[in-house]
Design a protein around this motif. Structure first.
Motif, mmCIF file in Angstrom:
data_model
loop_
_atom_site.group_PDB
_atom_site.id
_atom_site.type_symbol
_atom_site.label_atom_id
_atom_site.label_comp_id
_atom_site.label_asym_id
_atom_site.label_seq_id
_atom_site.Cartn_x
_atom_site.Cartn_y
_atom_site.Cartn_z
ATOM 1 N N ARG A 197 9.728 6.687 -12.701
ATOM 2 C CA ARG A 197 9.508 7.971 -12.041
ATOM 3 C C ARG A 197 9.533 7.796 -10.533
ATOM 4 O O ARG A 197 9.238 6.719 -10.020
ATOM 5 N N ALA A 198 9.869 8.878 -9.829
ATOM 6 C CA ALA A 198 9.927 8.862 -8.363
ATOM 7 C C ALA A 198 9.128 10.024 -7.809
ATOM 8 O O ALA A 198 9.011 11.085 -8.432
ATOM 9 N N SER A 199 8.560 9.811 -6.635
ATOM 10 C CA SER A 199 7.830 10.863 -5.933
ATOM 11 C C SER A 199 7.950 10.622 -4.439
ATOM 12 O O SER A 199 8.273 9.504 -4.003
ATOM 13 N N VAL A 200 7.695 11.653 -3.636
ATOM 14 C CA VAL A 200 7.824 11.538 -2.186
ATOM 15 C C VAL A 200 6.574 12.076 -1.505
ATOM 16 O O VAL A 200 5.864 12.927 -2.049
ATOM 17 N N SER A 201 6.311 11.548 -0.307
ATOM 18 C CA SER A 201 5.265 12.041 0.587
ATOM 19 C C SER A 201 5.847 12.046 1.993
ATOM 20 O O SER A 201 6.760 11.288 2.309
ATOM 21 N N PHE A 202 5.292 12.907 2.841
ATOM 22 C CA PHE A 202 5.788 13.019 4.216
ATOM 23 C C PHE A 202 4.635 13.444 5.112
ATOM 24 O O PHE A 202 4.044 14.509 4.904
ATOM 25 N N VAL A 203 4.282 12.613 6.074
ATOM 26 C CA VAL A 203 3.160 12.914 6.963
ATOM 27 C C VAL A 203 3.582 12.673 8.408
ATOM 28 O O VAL A 203 4.578 11.983 8.675
ATOM 29 N N GLU A 204 2.810 13.231 9.336
ATOM 30 C CA GLU A 204 2.987 12.931 10.749
ATOM 31 C C GLU A 204 1.643 12.536 11.343
ATOM 32 O O GLU A 204 0.590 13.048 10.937
#
Length: 417
Positions: A149-156
């Motif tokens: 399985r794959a998942s993404v996160s994105f933060v600054e």
């Protein structure tokens, strides 16, 4: 974007060790630039860089020049394409990701040197994620009983605070750093990724949609050197979770054939000289925070190169990226301006990347525990005494006074026994 590649092997040693892959990319002169170009030479194999720095602007470059010689994993000149950079880095990234190891790519340099372009303008984020999702079907076909399985996160990271870019703007604050706040001090939860979203994705198109949505609300500003300068450090994550079938042997010494790997792509905000950017007000305060965090990053890299004790707690940036320094394949791209007027900033970037190339990073496979086996069915013919495990959280008493009374009752029963 990328040619189809054979399925990588899922077998790997439990621990690996390698130096930081330190690279340099020169941004071409803009069409409107009136500044002369910096004089430098790149060797035929692209690993040696010689920079000629004039002592003063009115002295010819070939006279009384300061010559600097650097050795890097790769030096890309101004005519290098995005595809060339991807093809150089991706084989190592693919090998690590599909064997349960972390991989990190970081772009460092002064403002306006091409860091965001390298990562985001049909750059490393798009090309690496596309190649990963091209590889997933072959991995699944090789292990029909396994799950991947794959998942993404994105933060600054903006002025000592972390913001989740995959949440609406009025909800995406997730952690406050040294300035205090709701989640101040809860670093353990932050670093494990429990305080920002991990969105499951099943295709490259879903990754791209999440990335574009996050970039849309990332903070930018305008100053004299850059019309769309990033005011925050962005960190994009691609998580892979793999669990083999029962026929697959476990990893050596782990007793498990499940692992989780993480790709981290870091687009750092550029270092700034206020005398050149002419920043004022909020933009000036942002520049102070950016330069402070980059100074802390340089200190961590220097300490790692000297193999001394490292304090990551000086700045939120170094604390947040600690996982990349201690347990990851690490590739660093120093983005440099090719203008002679930016020679000082270019030398700073080259020195930073040169020190980083002496850092050795060890990494271990992120082995996960096997999914729990469901308990065997119990014989319901014999009545049993109910226990606290039978109650859900919402069924437990919420009144502290009631809890104290129950505790006193249990204590009396124990005393009587």
């Amino acid at each position: 974007m990328s040619s189809r590649r054979p399925s990588p092997s899922l077998a790997a040693a439990s621990q690996q060790c390698s130096s930081i892959v330190s690279c340099i990319r020169f941004r071409p002169l803009g069409n409107s630039s009136r500044n002369p170009a910096l004089h430098y030479n790149v060797s035929e194999d692209g690993t040696l860089l010689k920079v000629l720095l004039p002592v003063a602007s009115f002295i010819p470059v070939d006279q009384q020049a300061d010559q600097r010689l650097y050795h890097f994993s790769k030096v890309w000149d101004t005519d290098t394409s995005q595809q060339e950079i991807f093809e150089f880095l991706y084989p190592s990234i693919q090998t690590n990701l599909f064997q349960g190891y972390n991989a990190t790519v970081m772009c460092y340099g002064q403002t306006g040197s091409g860091k965001t372009y390298t990562t985001s303008a049909d750059g490393l984020v798009q090309r690496i994620c596309a190649a990963v999702f091209e590889t997933l079907p072959a991995v699944r076909a090789a292990r029909p009983g396994a799950t991947l399985r794959a998942s993404v996160s994105f933060v600054e990271l903006y002025r000592e605070a972390v913001y989740d870019l995959l949440l609406p703007p009025h909800l995406h604050h997730c952690y406050q750093g040294h300035q205090g706040g709701r989640y101040a001090g809860n670093k353990k939860t932050l670093f494990k990724g429990h305080m920002y979203r991990r969105i499951p994705v099943s295709s490259y198109e879903e990754v791209l949609a999440a990335f574009h949505e996050g970039n849309r609300i990332r903070r930018t500003a305008v100053h004299k050197m850059n019309s769309a300068t990033s005011r925050s450090h962005s960190v994009f994550f691609l998580h892979l979770s793999y669990c083999g079938d029962s026929a697959e042997p476990p990893r050596s010494g782990s007793g498990s054939n499940c692992w989780e790997s993480k790709l981290t792509i870091v687009d750092l905000a550029g270092s700034e000289r206020v005398a050149k950017t002419l920043s004022t007000g909020q933009t000036f305060q942002e520049a102070v925070a950016i330069n402070s965090s980059l100074s802390a990053l340089a200190e961590v890299i220097g300490t790692l190169a000297r193999r001394e004790y490292v304090s990551y707690r000086r700045n939120l940036l170094t604390m947040f990226l600690k996982d990349s320094f201690v347990n990851s394949f690490f590739a660093l791209i120093g983005c440099c301006s090719s203008e002679r007027s930016n020679a000082d900033e270019t030398v700073n970037t080259l020195n930073f990347c040169s020190v980083a190339s002496r850092v050795t990073v060890s990494r271990v496979c992120n082995v996960q525990q096997q999914p729990p086996t469901p308990p065997p069915p119990q014989n319901t013919s014999q009545p049993r005494e109910p226990s606290i495990d039978d109650l859900s959280v919402w069924e437990l008493p919420m009144n502290c006074g009631e809890l104290r009374r129950q505790l006193a009752t249990y204590q009396r029963r124990c005393t009587d026994c």
